[in-house]
Scaffold this active site. Structure first.
Site, PDB file in Angstrom:
ATOM      1  N   SER A  50       0.858  -1.194   0.000  1.00 43.71           N
ATOM      2  CA  SER A  50       0.000   0.000   0.000  1.00 43.71           C
ATOM      3  C   SER A  50       0.893   1.243   0.000  1.00 43.71           C
ATOM      4  O   SER A  50       2.115   1.149   0.193  1.00 43.71           O
ATOM      5  CB  SER A  50      -0.872   0.001   1.254  1.00 43.71           C
ATOM      6  OG  SER A  50      -0.044   0.207   2.400  1.00 43.71           O
ATOM      7  N   ASP A  82      -1.128  -1.537  -4.059  1.00 42.50           N
ATOM      8  CA  ASP A  82      -2.480  -1.672  -3.504  1.00 42.50           C
ATOM      9  C   ASP A  82      -3.029  -0.276  -3.195  1.00 42.50           C
ATOM     10  O   ASP A  82      -2.379   0.505  -2.490  1.00 42.50           O
ATOM     11  CB  ASP A  82      -2.374  -2.520  -2.227  1.00 42.50           C
ATOM     12  CG  ASP A  82      -3.722  -2.860  -1.631  1.00 42.50           C
ATOM     13  OD1 ASP A  82      -4.687  -3.028  -2.385  1.00 42.50           O
ATOM     14  OD2 ASP A  82      -3.790  -2.984  -0.384  1.00 42.50           O
ATOM     15  N   GLY A 185     -10.284  -4.181   7.127  1.00 40.15           N
ATOM     16  CA  GLY A 185      -9.915  -4.107   8.539  1.00 40.15           C
ATOM     17  C   GLY A 185     -10.863  -4.808   9.490  1.00 40.15           C
ATOM     18  O   GLY A 185     -10.872  -4.512  10.688  1.00 40.15           O
ATOM     19  N   GLY A 213     -10.745  -6.477   1.381  1.00 39.86           N
ATOM     20  CA  GLY A 213     -11.284  -6.651   2.731  1.00 39.86           C
ATOM     21  C   GLY A 213     -11.675  -8.090   3.019  1.00 39.86           C
ATOM     22  O   GLY A 213     -12.613  -8.343   3.774  1.00 39.86           O
TER      23      GLY A 213
END
Ligand code: G3H
Ligand code: 13P
Ligand code: ZN
Length: 288
Positions: A50, A82, A185, A213
């Site tokens: 990320s 990402d 998350g 996710g």
């Protein structure tokens, strides 16, 4: 072997009804855990970084670590950006050697998301590097959020299949991250995938679909999602939880230990077990 792009990898998964795991990494031990486990399971794999990971570890450091380990492996490894929310971040990653990009314009109005995504695609395709982009909005849980918050937030920004089809056609992206029932998350497996939405998006777009996710999805939901057309599954939270817990447990049991390797070894092993479990659920084991 040298890093490969995600293009053929995801098309193979799409054709053969399995999904490739895309695992987030922020440090050497997690990259090792991902590539070692994929090698042991004979699985193609995507290591993804990320913007936060890049800020933490450094772009060149991430590329060097992933490349060094991928070159020793005999399974195909992709290095993917990402949630690149910035055009220039995508350029920097392309130049640094990433073999797969993501432009995430999901917070932009539709037309701006199309225009920016299209710009990234035009640049990346010159170098034969594929691009993923997002439609709908896959939200994020804060550490302090109650699990009940997730369901409401998930429903808020689901992807519209017709809009997804227009998006893919106008941008010429290679894979699509669509909001279909997960949230980032999530520590519990409470996600309920909207299977008919996934099937519609699959039928209208034709491109490999990406489930973000996915830590919050049970094995059964993931299997249903793959059967409906998901070809790439993003996992971060489950790895973070296992890694951090193992390190914490080690320190609790060995409060006088000062050698970080003693703590990071069990943390890496805990990450490997999570990754192995996910690879087997995705059915990507023995596909390399
Ligand atoms: O989807 C987000 C990933 O889990 C990466 O999270 O931005 O905290 O690195 P991060
Ligand atoms: P989780 O952290 O919820 O597994 O999501 C990972 C992800 O989607 C990275 O893009
Ligand atoms: Zn994501």
């Amino acid at each position: 072997m040298p890093l490969v792009t995600s293009k053929e990898m995801l098309i193979d998964a799409q054709k053969n009804n399995y999904a490739v795991g895309a695992f987030n990494a922020n440090n050497m031990e997690i990259v090792q855990a991902i590539i070692e486990t994929a090698q042991e399971e004979r699985s193609p794999v995507i290591v993804q970084a990320s913007q936060g990971a890049i800020k933490y570890a450094g772009l060149d450091m991430i590329v060097s670590i992933v490349r060094a380990l991928a070159e020793k492996a005999t399974i195909p490894v992709v290095l993917h950006l990402d949630h690149g929310t910035d055009y220039y971040q995508n350029i920097l990653c392309l130049r640094a050697g990433f073999t797969s990009l993501m432009f995430d314009g999901s917070k932009l109005p539709f037309d701006e998301n199309v225009a920016m995504t299209r710009k990234v695609v035009e640049m990346a395709h010159v170098c034969d590097v594929p691009v993923e982009a997002e439609i709908g909005q896959i939200g994020k849980m804060d550490a302090s959020d109650e699990p009940g918050v997730a369901q409401e937030r998930i429903k808020e920004f689901m992807a519209d299949p017709e809009e997804a089809a227009r998006f893919v056609k106008m941008t010429e992206i290679d894979s699509l991250a669509a909001a279909v029932g997960t949230i980032h998350g999530c520590k519990e497996q409470i996600a309920q995938l909207d299977i008919s939405r996934i099937e519609k998006i699959r039928d209208l777009t034709g491109v490999p679909l990406v489930l973000h996710g996915a830590s919050g999805a049970s094995d059964e939901e993931i299997r249903k999602g793959i059967a409906a057309g998901i070809s790439k599954i993003n996992i971060d939270t489950r790895i973070r939880m296992a890694f951090t817990k193992a390190a914490g447990d080690f320190l609790d049991q060995n409060p006088d230990e000062i050698d970080p390797r003693k703590m990071l070894g069990p943390a890496k092993e805990a990450a490997k077990e999570v990754i192995r479990g996910r690879i087997r659920v995705l059915g990507s084991n023995n596909q390399a």
